[in-house]
Design an enzyme around this catalytic site. Structure first.
Site, PDB file in Angstrom:
ATOM      1  CE  LYS A   1      47.627  29.411  38.661  1.00 58.88           C
ATOM      2  NZ  LYS A   1      48.417  30.663  38.594  1.00 58.88           N
TER       3      LYS A   1
ATOM      4  CG  ASN B   1      44.494  35.287  41.243  1.00 55.69           C
ATOM      5  OD1 ASN B   1      45.606  34.843  41.552  1.00 55.69           O
ATOM      6  ND2 ASN B   1      44.306  36.072  40.189  1.00 55.69           N
ATOM      7  NE  ARG B   2      45.136  35.946  50.093  1.00 60.65           N
ATOM      8  CZ  ARG B   2      44.015  36.514  50.511  1.00 60.65           C
ATOM      9  NH1 ARG B   2      43.563  37.597  49.922  1.00 60.65           N
ATOM     10  NH2 ARG B   2      43.331  36.004  51.530  1.00 60.65           N
TER      11      ARG B   2
ATOM     12  CG  PHE C   1      53.537  32.665  39.720  1.00 60.57           C
ATOM     13  CD1 PHE C   1      52.431  33.123  39.028  1.00 60.57           C
ATOM     14  CD2 PHE C   1      54.729  33.386  39.611  1.00 60.57           C
ATOM     15  CE1 PHE C   1      52.493  34.278  38.252  1.00 60.57           C
ATOM     16  CE2 PHE C   1      54.808  34.535  38.837  1.00 60.57           C
ATOM     17  CZ  PHE C   1      53.685  34.983  38.163  1.00 60.57           C
TER      18      PHE C   1
ATOM     19  CB  SER D   1      51.772  37.836  38.804  1.00 58.70           C
ATOM     20  OG  SER D   1      51.154  37.479  40.034  1.00 58.70           O
TER      21      SER D   1
ATOM     22  CG  ASN E   1      48.705  37.542  43.486  1.00 60.43           C
ATOM     23  OD1 ASN E   1      48.346  38.396  44.298  1.00 60.43           O
ATOM     24  ND2 ASN E   1      47.935  37.135  42.495  1.00 60.43           N
ATOM     25  CB  THR E   2      55.557  36.639  42.472  1.00 61.58           C
ATOM     26  OG1 THR E   2      54.858  35.422  42.229  1.00 61.58           O
ATOM     27  CG2 THR E   2      57.030  36.316  42.743  1.00 61.58           C
TER      28      THR E   2
ATOM     29  CE  LYS F   1      48.597  38.210  31.624  1.00 61.90           C
ATOM     30  NZ  LYS F   1      47.892  36.947  31.827  1.00 61.90           N
TER      31      LYS F   1
ATOM     32  CG  ASN G   1      48.809  39.566  35.144  1.00 61.05           C
ATOM     33  OD1 ASN G   1      47.872  39.042  35.758  1.00 61.05           O
ATOM     34  ND2 ASN G   1      49.964  38.968  34.974  1.00 61.05           N
TER      35      ASN G   1
ATOM     36  N   GLY H   1      38.246  40.548  35.571  1.00 60.41           N
ATOM     37  CA  GLY H   1      36.831  40.573  35.193  1.00 60.41           C
ATOM     38  C   GLY H   1      36.365  41.963  34.793  1.00 60.41           C
TER      39      GLY H   1
HETATM   40  C1  FMN Z   1      42.504  32.689  39.262  1.00 57.73           C
HETATM   41  C2  FMN Z   1      43.411  33.407  38.313  1.00 57.73           C
HETATM   42  C3  FMN Z   1      44.719  32.943  38.112  1.00 57.73           C
HETATM   43  C4  FMN Z   1      45.579  33.591  37.213  1.00 57.73           C
HETATM   44  N1  FMN Z   1      46.842  33.127  37.037  1.00 57.73           N
HETATM   45  C5  FMN Z   1      47.662  33.741  36.134  1.00 57.73           C
HETATM   46  C6  FMN Z   1      48.962  33.250  35.893  1.00 57.73           C
HETATM   47  O1  FMN Z   1      49.398  32.252  36.451  1.00 57.73           O
HETATM   48  N2  FMN Z   1      49.737  33.911  34.988  1.00 57.73           N
HETATM   49  C7  FMN Z   1      49.300  35.030  34.317  1.00 57.73           C
HETATM   50  O2  FMN Z   1      50.037  35.576  33.496  1.00 57.73           O
HETATM   51  N3  FMN Z   1      48.053  35.502  34.520  1.00 57.73           N
HETATM   52  C8  FMN Z   1      47.239  34.888  35.408  1.00 57.73           C
HETATM   53  N4  FMN Z   1      45.981  35.368  35.613  1.00 57.73           N
HETATM   54  C9  FMN Z   1      45.548  36.577  34.867  1.00 57.73           C
HETATM   55  C10 FMN Z   1      44.745  36.207  33.625  1.00 57.73           C
HETATM   56  O3  FMN Z   1      45.541  35.487  32.706  1.00 57.73           O
HETATM   57  C11 FMN Z   1      44.227  37.480  32.940  1.00 57.73           C
HETATM   58  O4  FMN Z   1      45.316  38.201  32.410  1.00 57.73           O
HETATM   59  C12 FMN Z   1      43.453  38.390  33.868  1.00 57.73           C
HETATM   60  O5  FMN Z   1      42.633  37.646  34.727  1.00 57.73           O
HETATM   61  C13 FMN Z   1      42.586  39.406  33.120  1.00 57.73           C
HETATM   62  O6  FMN Z   1      41.658  38.759  32.283  1.00 57.73           O
HETATM   63  P1  FMN Z   1      40.113  38.478  32.709  1.00 57.73           P
HETATM   64  O7  FMN Z   1      39.544  39.785  33.190  1.00 57.73           O
HETATM   65  O8  FMN Z   1      39.480  37.947  31.465  1.00 57.73           O
HETATM   66  O9  FMN Z   1      40.166  37.474  33.794  1.00 57.73           O
HETATM   67  C14 FMN Z   1      45.118  34.735  36.506  1.00 57.73           C
HETATM   68  C15 FMN Z   1      43.798  35.177  36.695  1.00 57.73           C
HETATM   69  C16 FMN Z   1      42.948  34.537  37.576  1.00 57.73           C
HETATM   70  C17 FMN Z   1      41.546  35.049  37.761  1.00 57.73           C
END
Ligand code: FMN
Length: 342
Positions: free
Chosen positions: A73, A118-119, A122, A191, A193-194, A227, A256, A276
């Site tokens: 981050k 995750n929550r 940011f 996201s 979470n905001t 995104k 996302n 995932g």
């Molecule tokens: C722990 C965690 C933190 C994340 N933080 C952000 C973030 O700060 N900004 C963002 O755009 N996406 C964030 N993501 C989303 C990832 O960038 C990604 O888009 C999402 O996890 C889907 O991909 P994956 O299935 O390969 O994890 C986060 C994901 C995880 C698991």
């Protein structure tokens, strides 16, 4: 045993004995240290896939596999990600103001589903601090400790304390500071979470944000990507594509995390965004829906955990892919496995 096997049999069990956030922090601390230590680079380079260059929105990527936003981050380990063989890395989400994020615990593992919830909300050092860090890296002499030979994206979000009506100014503050340091910029409006963030995907709000960023970008001229969430209706998605095309957006990151937790047993469920394996199909459908309507470049994110899921994203219409949760479960050997299977 090869390096990939070592992760699965030794490193991952040690990391998974810690809480998800402690494991994450330990990994980041080590990669941050490795970034400043050329000898460590040679170890990391053992995971590097063979180059497969591709050019998208004017940038050349040594391979199409990137690190998704949220892992680094604050942009503290960029040289290490390059050494590990990523074709690009996306720093952030960065917000205008530094913020601590939500109370802990705020990351949860679901090994059976190869998923995370995750929550975090940011948590980050804020635009000023990240700009100072990346500015210093840009100025440091070329070489293993300096700016890497891969594109670096910077992902921007809204500060939690900023009221919705001032969201555009909040993004612009970060954009003006960070766009000159980035190879591409991402506007994160997805996201979960905001509070209220995802309503920036709605027509009028999005038009305002993209229009303002377009003007601010006249001087910097960086590719600006959007995104988006996987939980959009077809009508919403169509509107987003049109607004993006009308406002000079260079590409879409799809997607996302999801708020659909149906893959997780109710007794184990947590508030937050799910990532995932269970996200894979949903996010691929969004890619197909975009590609059916637009020629905008797409970066796929969501449930990529092996060569087959990576191929699925490219076949659906993506030019580049990003990994996060798959990398947590599979480790640094994942890059070569995907690259060889493409
Ligand atoms: C722990 C965690 C933190 C994340 N933080 C952000 C973030 O700060 N900004 C963002 O755009 N996406 C964030 N993501 C989303 C990832 O960038 C990604 O888009 C999402 O996890 C889907 O991909 P994956 O299935 O390969 O994890 C986060 C994901 C995880 C698991």
């Amino acid at each position: 045993m090869n390096a990939a096997g070592l992760y699965q049999s030794l490193v991952r069990p040690l990391l998974f004995a810690l809480s998800p956030e402690a494991a994450h922090n330990l990994a980041i601390r080590n990669l941050r240290a490795a970034s400043n230590w050329p000898v460590a680079h040679r170890q990391l380079e053992r995971f590097r896939p063979v180059p497969k260059p591709t050019t998208v929105f004017g940038l050349t990527f040594p391979n199409p596999i990137g690190l998704a936003a949220g892992f680094d981050k604050n942009g503290v380990a960029i040289p290490a990600w390059a050494a590990l063989g990523f074709g690009f890395v996306e720093v952030g989400t960065v917000t205008a103001k530094p913020q601590p994020g939500n109370p802990k615990p705020r990351i949860f593992r679901y090994p059976e589903q190869e998923a995370l919830i995750n929550r975090l909300g940011f948590n980050n050092d804020g635009a000023d601090a990240v700009a100072a860090r990346l500015g210093a890296l840009r100025e440091s002499p070329e070489g293993v400790r300096g700016w890497p030979a891969i594109p670096v994206g910077i992902n921007l979000g809204k500060s939690k304390v900023t009221p919705f009506e001032e969201a555009v100014e909040d993004y612009l503050y970060s954009f003006r500071l960070l766009a000159p340091l980035a190879d591409y910029v991402v506007l994160n409006v997805s996201s979960p979470n905001t509070p209220g963030l995802r309503s920036l995907q709605e027509h009028n709000a999005l038009k305002q944000l993209l229009g303002a960023v377009r003007s601010a970008n006249e001087r910097t001229q960086r590719p600006v990507l959007l995104k988006i969430a996987p939980d959009l209706s077809v009508a919403d998605l169509e509107q987003i594509i049109t607004t993006s095309e009308q406002n000079g957006i260079a590409g879409i990151i799809a997607t996302n995390t999801t708020v659909d937790h149906s893959a997780i047993p109710g007794s184990l469920d947590q508030t937050g965004g799910l990532s995932g394996r269970p996200l894979r199909e949903k996010s691929t459908q969004i890619i197909r829906a975009i590609r059916a309507r637009s020629q905008l470049p797409i970066i796929a994110s969501g449930g990529i955990s092996d060569a087959a899921s990576a191929r699925e994203k490219l076949a659906a219409g993506a030019q580049l892919i990003q990994v996060y949760t798959g990398y947590v479960y599979r480790g640094p050997g994942l890059l070569r496995e995907i690259a060889e299977g493409l």
